[in-house]
Scaffold this motif. Structure first.
Motif, PDB file in Angstrom:
ATOM      1  N   LYS A  84       0.837  -1.199   0.000  1.00  0.00           N
ATOM      2  CA  LYS A  84       0.000   0.000   0.000  1.00  0.00           C
ATOM      3  C   LYS A  84       0.873   1.251   0.000  1.00  0.00           C
ATOM      4  O   LYS A  84       0.618   2.187  -0.745  1.00  0.00           O
ATOM      5  N   GLU A  85       1.915   1.235   0.831  1.00  0.00           N
ATOM      6  CA  GLU A  85       2.774   2.405   0.971  1.00  0.00           C
ATOM      7  C   GLU A  85       3.603   2.661  -0.272  1.00  0.00           C
ATOM      8  O   GLU A  85       3.664   3.770  -0.790  1.00  0.00           O
TER       9      GLU A  85
ATOM     10  N   PHE B 222       3.328  -2.295  -5.308  1.00  0.00           N
ATOM     11  CA  PHE B 222       3.870  -3.647  -5.464  1.00  0.00           C
ATOM     12  C   PHE B 222       5.222  -3.644  -6.161  1.00  0.00           C
ATOM     13  O   PHE B 222       6.182  -4.247  -5.697  1.00  0.00           O
ATOM     14  N   GLY B 223       5.301  -2.929  -7.265  1.00  0.00           N
ATOM     15  CA  GLY B 223       6.514  -2.925  -8.066  1.00  0.00           C
ATOM     16  C   GLY B 223       7.707  -2.298  -7.372  1.00  0.00           C
ATOM     17  O   GLY B 223       8.847  -2.657  -7.639  1.00  0.00           O
ATOM     18  N   SER B 224       7.445  -1.379  -6.479  1.00  0.00           N
ATOM     19  CA  SER B 224       8.539  -0.699  -5.787  1.00  0.00           C
ATOM     20  C   SER B 224       8.866  -1.344  -4.447  1.00  0.00           C
ATOM     21  O   SER B 224       9.685  -0.821  -3.705  1.00  0.00           O
TER      22      SER B 224
ATOM     23  N   LYS C 199      -3.484  -4.670 -10.843  1.00  0.00           N
ATOM     24  CA  LYS C 199      -2.985  -4.737 -12.214  1.00  0.00           C
ATOM     25  C   LYS C 199      -1.699  -5.539 -12.308  1.00  0.00           C
ATOM     26  O   LYS C 199      -1.338  -6.015 -13.383  1.00  0.00           O
TER      27      LYS C 199
ATOM     28  N   ARG D 240     -14.533  -8.488  -9.976  1.00  0.00           N
ATOM     29  CA  ARG D 240     -14.885  -7.071  -9.857  1.00  0.00           C
ATOM     30  C   ARG D 240     -16.123  -6.758 -10.681  1.00  0.00           C
ATOM     31  O   ARG D 240     -17.027  -6.052 -10.248  1.00  0.00           O
TER      32      ARG D 240
END
Lengths: 218, 218
Positions: free
Chosen positions: B44-45, B48-50, B133, B147
């Motif tokens: 969240k912070e 995901f990629g980072s 995503k 969804r």
DNA sequence: AATAAACACAAACAAATGTTTGTTTAGATT
DNA sequence: AATCTAAACAAACATTTGTTTGTGTTTATT
């Protein structure tokens, strides 16, 4: 740390492929903008952290390395996108604050411009809204301040609207965030060329939101 | 591809530091859940990629490699978080659909549970909403379908509510997305222990949103 | 035609990534 | 006490990451 081995021993004397699918690009200071535009879409789709410079290069039609002739770093791209958006928002707020109108009208107009920027520049707005956390430090704080400034200004309009008796006496923070948030589906779902035009959307959305704010008895 | 050199020639006979700050953990099947919880907050912070497995490991208090005793891959972590959330949403929809109540009541209840999940499981909801995503392919499609199922079900309630004369005849899609989106600031802004309690928030928010939906004359 | 500047690319870089391997330790079971 | 197993770590891995360097080419200017 220069390369120890000769890096480019003349690639078989290739006269850089002016034949075949060679686009007629001449001098191109527009390449920078192309990179920024393409980056906005890529970052929106994949997120900043999951987007590589090579991915971006492929979209732009350029080697990753070549883009460094136009931009300083990957971080700079994010900065430019984010601040272009936040600058616009701040400018819109300032304009609306100085309008001659009652508070409900000002709020309506501010929301209208807010939505309009989303339908016009959806990718950039999306990146500014979702990827700003990846900004690096001097700019990260600046961005947060800009956002705070916008929120404060918006909240003031609501507060004054309530004080003036134009709006229901709702919790200002709840109202503020609900409005700003409600409007964000536009940036995520709206695609130009659906059966819903940008103008229709704008009106339906504003009607729905402000009916919840407007005083039923006035 | 096994390592070619001896990887661990006995680290000076260290009896793995049972002294000093050694927590009394015994057998710990809870480590898996700890990893998932911490991952939700990290993703969240930072997105995901980072987020790296080493970052996550540091938070959990575990070597990156050690986590593979509890989870299959980084991707799996995201999958678990996303589907745990979407499963809950689908379950709530199904429950509400089978309630004995009019449509306005059903919509209110569904929104209420929706918000409640956000205040209770904010990090996971945030990840499911913003990082889905990054899911990989068989699951990505599944998630989109879930969804869609939720949106369709929600839209049906609005549509039927309009048909039954309980709601204003707004554009169903606009109403749906506005409601779902309006509610999302909770996941981004809400922190337990502010001067706004979860219950207050829930009521203020619903009042504001449904006043815009409710028929003024009925 | 000559020159200079802008720009594209290949090659390489160090650092960081997700993950695997081999081994050691600690707790549970017998 | 001996055995088994879950779980922790160090080391290494193959890739991928953002970025730099060197060189060549293209374009604009003279």
């Amino acid at each position: 740390m220069p390369p120890k081995t000769a890096p480019n021993p003349a690639p078989t004397a290739t006269p850089p492929a002016t034949g075949a699918a060679r686009v007629v690009k001449k001098r191109r200071p527009e390449q920078r903008q192309l990179i920024l535009d393409e980056a906005a879409h890529l970052f929106k789709e994949r997120g900043f952290g999951s987007s590589s410079m090579r991915d971006l290069g492929a979209r732009v039609g350029l080697d990753a390395a070549s883009m460094y002739n136009h931009i300083k770093s990957k971080d700079e791209i994010l900065e430019i996108i984010c601040f272009q958006v936040s600058d616009t928002y701040i400018a819109q707020l300032t304009e609306v604050e100085q309008m001659e109108a009652n508070y409900l009208e000002k709020i309506t107009e501010l929301l209208r411009r807010h939505v309009r920027l989303m339908t016009k520049d959806g990718a950039a707005v999306s990146v500014a809204n979702n990827e700003w956390k990846a900004l690096t430090e001097p700019r990260l704080t600046e961005f947060k301040q800009a956002r705070k400034r916008y929120e404060k200004g918006f909240a003031a309009l609501i507060e004054q609207g309530i004080a003036a008796g134009e709006l229901q006496a709702v919790n200002v923070s709840v109202a503020l965030f609900t409005l700003l948030s409600a409007v964000r589906w536009v940036e995520l779902w709206y695609r130009p060329g659906r059966n819903l035009s940008a103008a229709e959307l704008e009106n339906d959305l504003l009607t729905m939101l402000l009916d919840g704010l407007k005083k039923p008895t006035a």
